[in-house]
Design an enzyme around this catalytic site. Structure first.
Site, short mmCIF file in Angstrom:
data_model
loop_
_atom_site.label_atom_id
_atom_site.label_comp_id
_atom_site.label_asym_id
_atom_site.label_seq_id
_atom_site.Cartn_x
_atom_site.Cartn_y
_atom_site.Cartn_z
N LYS B 107 0.82 -1.22 0.00
CA LYS B 107 0.00 0.00 0.00
C LYS B 107 0.85 1.26 0.00
O LYS B 107 0.52 2.25 -0.64
CB LYS B 107 -0.94 0.01 1.20
CG LYS B 107 -0.23 -0.06 2.55
CD LYS B 107 -0.89 -0.99 3.53
CE LYS B 107 -0.62 -2.44 3.15
NZ LYS B 107 -0.87 -3.41 4.21
N GLY B 136 -6.82 -6.17 3.35
CA GLY B 136 -6.48 -7.60 3.38
C GLY B 136 -7.32 -8.48 2.48
O GLY B 136 -7.30 -8.33 1.26
N ILE B 138 -10.50 -8.73 1.99
CA ILE B 138 -11.78 -8.24 1.44
C ILE B 138 -11.57 -7.82 -0.02
O ILE B 138 -10.74 -6.96 -0.29
CB ILE B 138 -12.28 -7.01 2.23
CG1 ILE B 138 -12.38 -7.33 3.72
CG2 ILE B 138 -13.62 -6.55 1.67
CD1 ILE B 138 -12.75 -6.11 4.58
N GLY B 189 2.69 -8.27 19.22
CA GLY B 189 3.26 -8.19 17.88
C GLY B 189 2.30 -7.61 16.86
O GLY B 189 2.48 -7.78 15.66
N LYS B 207 -4.20 3.27 2.39
CA LYS B 207 -5.28 2.47 1.79
C LYS B 207 -6.41 3.36 1.30
O LYS B 207 -6.97 3.14 0.22
CB LYS B 207 -5.79 1.46 2.83
CG LYS B 207 -4.71 0.47 3.27
CD LYS B 207 -5.15 -0.33 4.50
CE LYS B 207 -4.02 -1.23 4.99
NZ LYS B 207 -4.32 -1.82 6.32
N GLY B 304 -2.98 -10.78 7.93
CA GLY B 304 -2.72 -12.18 8.22
C GLY B 304 -2.39 -12.97 6.97
O GLY B 304 -2.71 -12.56 5.86
#
EC number: 1.1.1.3
Lengths: 430, 430
Positions: B107, B136, B138, B189, B207, B304
């Site tokens: 991004k 992510g 979507i 994290g 984004k 993720g």
């Protein structure tokens, strides 16, 4: 600028008019996005003289929709007639026979003849797209067949009949019985001419069958959808469910189980705090669960001129841009004919019944469940004024076959005052 | 079966490994969906010896990611290195120079160099796709540039930084102060090496700038995003907001106003009952409002391995299928350089401040608002133990310029004990 994509529009109801308005209003924007102009050559409808509030003078008229397909000045036929047979089917068949791409909003046609039409379109190297047939303006077919193409899809769920969701949420918010809200919805023009299409789950079942085909790479099999309408949902059910943290939705669920494909369109309890549980009014929602992406939720208007025309135009722009994709995401000749699961995956159930108010009645009911191997999570007997006692049972996970056996056994006890209502509690992460 | 699409994967972090796992696990499924096999020819990362838990023995290794682009056995370069300059930019530039399609999750790179890279890719007839860069898993870039292509987009909104949403919802649910939850998130994290990227709104701002370009057909202009982080949101703010029926979210909003493009990434109050208000934890949500479709809401995991790899693979399958689309939905040379709005559309604001506990203090504050032409909807002064009184004001619709003038005037009154906090109340249908 390259050659325009020239449309022939079959059907000038709300959606057809919406598509025409969009072309007229956004011609320049569409051309920039599509890389070429999108124009309308010809239109067709039953009644030529009707005033539809949109200027049709620039377009040729065909009395017979199927004749649009034969026109040299039509590249793509937009089928917005509706119906499983007759003019809609003839028009799509003719379009494919004449080498025209097709965009349709017709869920019923594709739920029944989708495999056949996809096979023919793909053999001819043509596009046949149907975003508007499922959940109106929500680009869910695209999300599934393109955006999530890297995923093994594990479950598809959806609230895809706005009228049913309107009825259920209105019952809840206004505390009105089903019959009253049904009449209201009818007066408001929300119901199909045959209301069973809506409240019986047929319309939503068509949509589920299409999504399942695209999700699992299987042949469309509408007959495999177990349909159950919302007619038996009462305000008491809605209130009891809310007490326990659930909302009742006409929910479509499709998943591949170890025993085959399970597709159901039925009233289900879903967690109130989940996106599905939060969905009010006529809005639609589709949920995809993929092995990589996890849960994707899409929400938007499921019907109406603008949203449906938006979906139709998304397909048209794709075709104008040259996108070529198998109709259901994988080639029709590779779609599997999936075994139908006799029963869905086990789940908890909500049971409601009236039993005769006499000693031992409740014990007999409980015994029927126990004998079928079904354990009870919660049971309540409510206050009552007459001789029948309303009883509410939430089971632990049970198979539907076992549950049906228990319900049959209950009928034989002679203590039931009404046929039990059983709604599945669909297990969904929040 | 036609020729495989051969990937060169640059960057073997979480997402790179996820993409490799997906190719290895779902090779057959991907080939069926894409119409051709998707294979990996070569990979690149900084450290060749690191055990990444995935078998790389079948792939060539390049120490220098940009060298992937020069390989004859690579058709498409997947850039998963990250960063605005250096290796990531060099790799994408090299790929375009060598005539390779590009898929990236970067991004920051595109928010800064997107217009330049899009221009170069399109001039070379190449695809440059970035679904994984925004929200992510979507498929929101696809929904916007393809599914909703028939719409004039009116507003784009999004909660697109999972870490910030995690922090805000954890503050609310656990009643913990920002600093504590920030430390927790750090320990888990969840935060970038430079946490300002998250909590300062920079990552989400990148984004938003990308989505706005695609939504409005404008050049990516990250510098035009007014950024405000979540550092000043307190538990009291969250509680006050909830009392009034709102949740506080780090919300990105982009819209074209009469005065130009307005893009903000800032803590906003949104209705608790709206999908945005209901969004908990690290989940992302993107909302599009189009003139035809109305409101479309997309929800899913924003980060993720699986979700991001899913988005990357969606782009790869599109390219394998031959989809060619301008990078931002319209050709780069037709993207407008939009004027930046000096101020956003007027809206109600939530103001919180501490004032000195002396007679007439509140009146002075109220007068500052009145003199700026801002009327007060609600005002509360809370119980307090010390000499400063916490005051909460909700204004009627006001321009940000007028509000800032009022806040400056407040500072000059000498009754403020702290700098006022002002959060926009974004008006959103439920």
């Amino acid at each position: 600028m390259t050659q325009p994509l020239r449309l022939g529009i079959a059907g000038l109801g709300t959606v057809g008019v919406g598509v025409i308005r969009m072309v007229q209003r956004h011609g320049e924007m569409l051309a920039t996005r599509a890389g070429r102009p999108i124009s309308i050559s010809a239109v067709s409808a039953r009644n030529r003289d009707k005033d539809r509030g949109v200027d049709l003078s620039g377009y040729a008229w065909e009395d017979n929709a199927a004749d649009l397909a034969a026109r040299d000045d039509v590249d793509l036929v937009v089928e917005l007639i509706g119906g499983i047979e007759g003019s809609a089917r003839e028009t799509v068949e003719a379009a494919i026979a004449h080498g025209k791409d097709v965009v349709t909003a017709n869920k019923a046609l594709l739920a029944i003849h989708g495999h056949d039409l996809a096979t023919k379109a793909e053999a001819a190297g043509l596009a046949l797209r149907f975003e508007a047939a499922v959940a109106g303006g929500i680009p869910c077919v695209k999300a599934l067949t393109e955006g999530l193409a890297g995923n093994k899809i594990e479950r598809v769920m959806g609230v895809m009949n706005g009228t049913c969701n309107y009825i259920l949420t209105r019952m809840e918010s206004a505390g009105l019985p089903y019959e009253t809200v049904f009449a209201e919805a009818n007066d408001l023009g929300y119901l199909e001419a045959d209301p069973t299409l809506d409240v019986g789950g047929i319309d939503a079942g068509h949509k589920l069958a299409l999504l399942a085909a695209a999700a699992f790479g299987i042949r469309v099999d509408f007959d495999a959808v177990r349909l159950e309408g919302i007619e038996r949902v009462t305000i008491d059910d809605i209130t009891h469910a809310a007490d326990m943290g659930f909302a009742i939705k006409l929910l479509g669920v499709a998943q591949l189980t170890g025993r085959g494909l399970d597709m159901r369109m039925s009233p289900c309890l879903v967690p109130l705090a989940s996106p599905l549980g939060q969905l009010h009014g006529a809005t639609n929602m589709v949920v995809f669960e993929g092995d990589a992406v996890g849960q994707i939720v899409l929400r938007g208007a499921g019907a109406g001129e603008g949203p449906t025309a938006s979906a139709v135009m998304g397909d048209i722009v794709d075709i104008a841009r040259g996108l070529r994709l198998p109709v259901f995401g994988v080639p029709a000749d590779q779609l599997r004919a999936e075994t139908r699961a006799n029963t869905g995956a086990p789940s908890p159930y909500y049971l409601r019944m009236d039993i005769l108010d006499k000693p031992g009645a409740l014990a007999k009911i409980a015994a029927c469940l126990g004998e079928a191997g079904i354990s009870i999570d919660r049971m309540r007997q409510y206050d009552h004024a007459d001789t029948n006692a309303p009883v509410l049972i939430v089971t632990h996970k049970a198979g539907r076959t076992e549950l049906d056996a228990a319900i049959e056994a209950m009928a034989r006890t002679g203590v039931l005052a009404s046929e039990p209502v059983a709604f599945r509690i669909e297990q969904i992460g929040e």
